[in-house]
Motif scaffolding. Sequence first.
Motif, PDB file in Angstrom:
ATOM      1  N   MET A   1       0.953  -1.099   0.119  1.00 36.77           N
ATOM      2  CA  MET A   1      -0.075  -0.029   0.037  1.00 36.77           C
ATOM      3  C   MET A   1       0.992   1.035   0.033  1.00 36.77           C
ATOM      4  O   MET A   1       1.742   1.527   0.662  1.00 36.77           O
ATOM      5  CB  MET A   1      -0.890  -0.002   1.143  1.00 36.77           C
ATOM      6  N   ALA A   2       0.527   2.175  -1.027  1.00 32.32           N
ATOM      7  CA  ALA A   2       1.450   3.215  -0.800  1.00 32.32           C
ATOM      8  C   ALA A   2       1.161   4.135   0.418  1.00 32.32           C
ATOM      9  O   ALA A   2      -0.109   4.347   0.915  1.00 32.32           O
ATOM     10  CB  ALA A   2       1.028   4.127  -2.241  1.00 32.32           C
ATOM     11  N   ALA A   3       2.049   4.944   0.456  1.00 33.54           N
ATOM     12  CA  ALA A   3       2.025   5.880   1.559  1.00 33.54           C
ATOM     13  C   ALA A   3       1.059   7.179   1.300  1.00 33.54           C
ATOM     14  O   ALA A   3       0.532   7.886   2.075  1.00 33.54           O
ATOM     15  CB  ALA A   3       3.068   6.372   2.049  1.00 33.54           C
ATOM     16  N   ILE A   4       1.049   7.395   0.098  1.00 32.97           N
ATOM     17  CA  ILE A   4       0.122   8.358  -0.463  1.00 32.97           C
ATOM     18  C   ILE A   4      -1.022   7.749  -1.063  1.00 32.97           C
ATOM     19  O   ILE A   4      -1.058   6.961  -2.253  1.00 32.97           O
ATOM     20  CB  ILE A   4       0.884   9.350  -1.391  1.00 32.97           C
ATOM     21  N   GLN A   5      -2.091   8.059  -0.662  1.00 33.43           N
ATOM     22  CA  GLN A   5      -3.408   7.376  -1.241  1.00 33.43           C
ATOM     23  C   GLN A   5      -3.962   8.437  -2.408  1.00 33.43           C
ATOM     24  O   GLN A   5      -4.013   9.647  -2.236  1.00 33.43           O
ATOM     25  CB  GLN A   5      -4.600   7.377  -0.236  1.00 33.43           C
ATOM     26  N   GLU A   6      -4.510   7.898  -3.414  1.00 32.88           N
ATOM     27  CA  GLU A   6      -4.890   8.799  -4.499  1.00 32.88           C
ATOM     28  C   GLU A   6      -6.425   8.517  -4.433  1.00 32.88           C
ATOM     29  O   GLU A   6      -7.179   7.688  -4.232  1.00 32.88           O
ATOM     30  CB  GLU A   6      -4.537   8.182  -5.811  1.00 32.88           C
ATOM     31  N   ASP A   7      -7.224   9.876  -4.320  1.00 30.01           N
ATOM     32  CA  ASP A   7      -8.437   9.901  -4.187  1.00 30.01           C
ATOM     33  C   ASP A   7      -9.189   9.899  -5.484  1.00 30.01           C
ATOM     34  O   ASP A   7      -8.593   9.641  -6.507  1.00 30.01           O
ATOM     35  CB  ASP A   7      -8.917  11.061  -3.368  1.00 30.01           C
ATOM     36  N   CYS A   8     -10.619  10.027  -5.573  1.00 29.97           N
ATOM     37  CA  CYS A   8     -11.160   9.869  -6.903  1.00 29.97           C
ATOM     38  C   CYS A   8     -10.882  10.816  -7.885  1.00 29.97           C
ATOM     39  O   CYS A   8     -11.057  10.847  -9.001  1.00 29.97           O
ATOM     40  CB  CYS A   8     -12.704   9.962  -6.587  1.00 29.97           C
ATOM     41  N   HIS A  18       2.039  10.716  12.849  1.00 29.29           N
ATOM     42  CA  HIS A  18       3.216   9.914  12.937  1.00 29.29           C
ATOM     43  C   HIS A  18       3.065   8.565  13.508  1.00 29.29           C
ATOM     44  O   HIS A  18       2.263   8.479  14.723  1.00 29.29           O
ATOM     45  CB  HIS A  18       4.499  10.494  13.364  1.00 29.29           C
ATOM     46  N   PRO A  19       3.504   7.102  13.149  1.00 26.19           N
ATOM     47  CA  PRO A  19       3.379   5.990  13.744  1.00 26.19           C
ATOM     48  C   PRO A  19       3.977   6.249  15.329  1.00 26.19           C
ATOM     49  O   PRO A  19       3.138   5.646  16.301  1.00 26.19           O
ATOM     50  CB  PRO A  19       4.519   5.238  13.225  1.00 26.19           C
ATOM     51  N   THR A  20       4.722   6.870  15.643  1.00 25.84           N
ATOM     52  CA  THR A  20       5.423   6.841  17.041  1.00 25.84           C
ATOM     53  C   THR A  20       4.248   7.608  18.098  1.00 25.84           C
ATOM     54  O   THR A  20       4.352   7.530  19.211  1.00 25.84           O
ATOM     55  CB  THR A  20       6.690   7.925  17.112  1.00 25.84           C
ATOM     56  N   THR A 520       6.208  -4.570   8.550  1.00 26.77           N
ATOM     57  CA  THR A 520       7.597  -4.224   9.088  1.00 26.77           C
ATOM     58  C   THR A 520       8.082  -2.824   9.095  1.00 26.77           C
ATOM     59  O   THR A 520       8.432  -1.912   9.819  1.00 26.77           O
ATOM     60  CB  THR A 520       8.840  -5.204   8.515  1.00 26.77           C
ATOM     61  N   ASN A 521       7.765  -2.237   7.777  1.00 22.67           N
ATOM     62  CA  ASN A 521       7.968  -0.936   7.300  1.00 22.67           C
ATOM     63  C   ASN A 521       6.585  -0.283   7.487  1.00 22.67           C
ATOM     64  O   ASN A 521       6.043   0.115   6.675  1.00 22.67           O
ATOM     65  CB  ASN A 521       8.458  -0.834   5.923  1.00 22.67           C
ATOM     66  N   SER A 522       6.358  -0.051   8.778  1.00 27.15           N
ATOM     67  CA  SER A 522       5.096   0.493   9.170  1.00 27.15           C
ATOM     68  C   SER A 522       4.920   1.916   8.640  1.00 27.15           C
ATOM     69  O   SER A 522       3.729   2.431   8.610  1.00 27.15           O
ATOM     70  CB  SER A 522       4.659   0.407  10.472  1.00 27.15           C
ATOM     71  N   GLU A 523       5.909   2.652   8.376  1.00 25.45           N
ATOM     72  CA  GLU A 523       5.713   4.130   8.068  1.00 25.45           C
ATOM     73  C   GLU A 523       4.829   4.100   6.840  1.00 25.45           C
ATOM     74  O   GLU A 523       3.852   5.169   6.513  1.00 25.45           O
ATOM     75  CB  GLU A 523       6.908   4.660   7.753  1.00 25.45           C
ATOM     76  N   ILE A 524       5.004   3.288   6.051  1.00 25.08           N
ATOM     77  CA  ILE A 524       3.945   2.987   4.843  1.00 25.08           C
ATOM     78  C   ILE A 524       2.531   3.266   5.197  1.00 25.08           C
ATOM     79  O   ILE A 524       1.704   3.665   4.375  1.00 25.08           O
ATOM     80  CB  ILE A 524       4.371   1.846   4.070  1.00 25.08           C
ATOM     81  N   LEU A 525       1.910   2.851   6.321  1.00 23.94           N
ATOM     82  CA  LEU A 525       0.740   2.556   6.577  1.00 23.94           C
ATOM     83  C   LEU A 525      -0.017   3.794   7.184  1.00 23.94           C
ATOM     84  O   LEU A 525      -1.248   4.023   7.578  1.00 23.94           O
ATOM     85  CB  LEU A 525       0.372   1.368   7.649  1.00 23.94           C
ATOM     86  N   LYS A 526       0.834   4.795   7.539  1.00 22.85           N
ATOM     87  CA  LYS A 526       0.445   5.943   8.481  1.00 22.85           C
ATOM     88  C   LYS A 526      -0.765   6.625   7.800  1.00 22.85           C
ATOM     89  O   LYS A 526      -1.720   6.850   8.599  1.00 22.85           O
ATOM     90  CB  LYS A 526       1.748   6.960   8.415  1.00 22.85           C
TER      91      LYS A 526
END
Length: 538
Positions: A1-8, A18-20, A520-526
Amino acid sequence: MAAIQEDCSGEETRTTFHPTLWGDYFLKYKPQSSAQQAHMRERMEILLEQVRTVMKEANEIPKILELVITIERLGLGYHYENEIAQLLDVVLNSDYDDNNLHLVSLRFHLLRKNRYDVSSDVFHKFEDKQGGFVQSDTNSLLSLYNAAHLSIKGEDVFDMAVSFTRRHLLGALENLESPFAGEVSSSLLTPPFRRVGILEARNYLPCYTNKATRNEAILELGKLNFNILQLHFCEELKDVTMWWNKIKMKSRLSFVRDRIVETYFWINGTSYNLEYSYSRIIATKVTAFMTIIDDIFDTYSSTEDSMQLAEAINRWDEDAVNVLPEYMKDIYLYLLETFHSFEDHLGPENSYRVVYLKEAFKKLVQAYSDELKWRDENYVPKTLNEHLQVSSVSIGTSVVACAIFVGMDDTTVETLNWVSSDQKLLKSFAIYTRFTNDMASAKREQAGGHCASTIQSYMKEHGTTNDDACEKIKELIENSWKDMLHHYLALTDQPMVVPQMILNLSRTVDNMYKHTDAYTNSEILKDTIRMLFAEPVE
């Protein structure tokens, strides 16, 4: 999943969440007042009836298809299971224009998704002599592309359809206008059938808002339903975060990945209905323990210490703590305490379910032990099948599935026996997850001295290069998905929710490992976590 979501509209949305900060955010969460929540529920009841009326009045096949697809995409389907079933029976048994590729594709997609017995033969009439499909408008090609991703093995017409439509959709993409361009782009990334339900609901809300044909009652209900769910999600996150903080205080395992919010996010994708709240909590806590034990075996402990932990877990009693090194004792006792809390919550009549969960957990840890032996001996299983005998267990899918069903009110002994046996749907799900995980994380794990992945075993068995092996594993991932869908359609001796949950779990796996190991690379999910749990829909 990209860290930047594309809307419609195709615009990018960024965040500073931030995850922290996640743990603190949910620990401090304060729900809306009881009066506000009561008002939301009252308004929702009114809207539910208004939309029910809309469904009863639908009588034309194209309108029924559009209506049901909209309700399901907005995450409202669980409110209208009986009404949807009645409408789909109408769709199945009514005449329709079978020369309309768009309509044929929508009909097939919706019926097969809901486990109706429909044949793919209807699509042969749209094939041309060159091995492609009769050229049609882009909307029809998109519908065919989406329908083709509900194929099972042997449906060659869909294999050709995916290749043909993907090529044409990519070619047309730069000339399309929003919001349709966003629809096409999203489908090329993840076809609708493979999307996580709650994410699809959240992402589709702004799309539906921009539709000229939108129904205002359905739109308002979709927004209100999501916001009510979000309030409950935050309460559940507060519960599991408090529990996780106790682990961190009691244990000395500072190396363990701090992923409780990501773990809940993963489990939340399997079922977002309010009635499955405790199911989500159990599965989140169990998955968090799986992460701890996995990190102990893979990263932190010696082989001797890991084997002592495996022995203690196999015994599953407090006296077994004496075989453990000092730094493992607290976490082991907290594992027993957590499972005991499950038994207390379920009560005398249902506490027996936890026995199934313990046994699944023991099998998982035994598989970890087998893989540890592979690593220490630098052993690469000679065949893919030999590898999967262990690694399809160590991936943990049977434990997570068992945890989900243990926490559901209507789970039966028959369902738990089914989950505990080597059933075809569960086996294909485990293989799919293993291959998907290895494709996303094998390179990182091999650099860290992990045991051989399925990629290395395929290379050894067939004498191929790493690149060729990866291409083959990608093919096997698609085959595993087709196997899952076949068994999902064929499983009729269990309640509908059983195969549905397994398929939902598969969707979360695809979402988590699509581009990399996002767990593991959870920054992607923020951005996604912020969108689901921290920001209501306006």
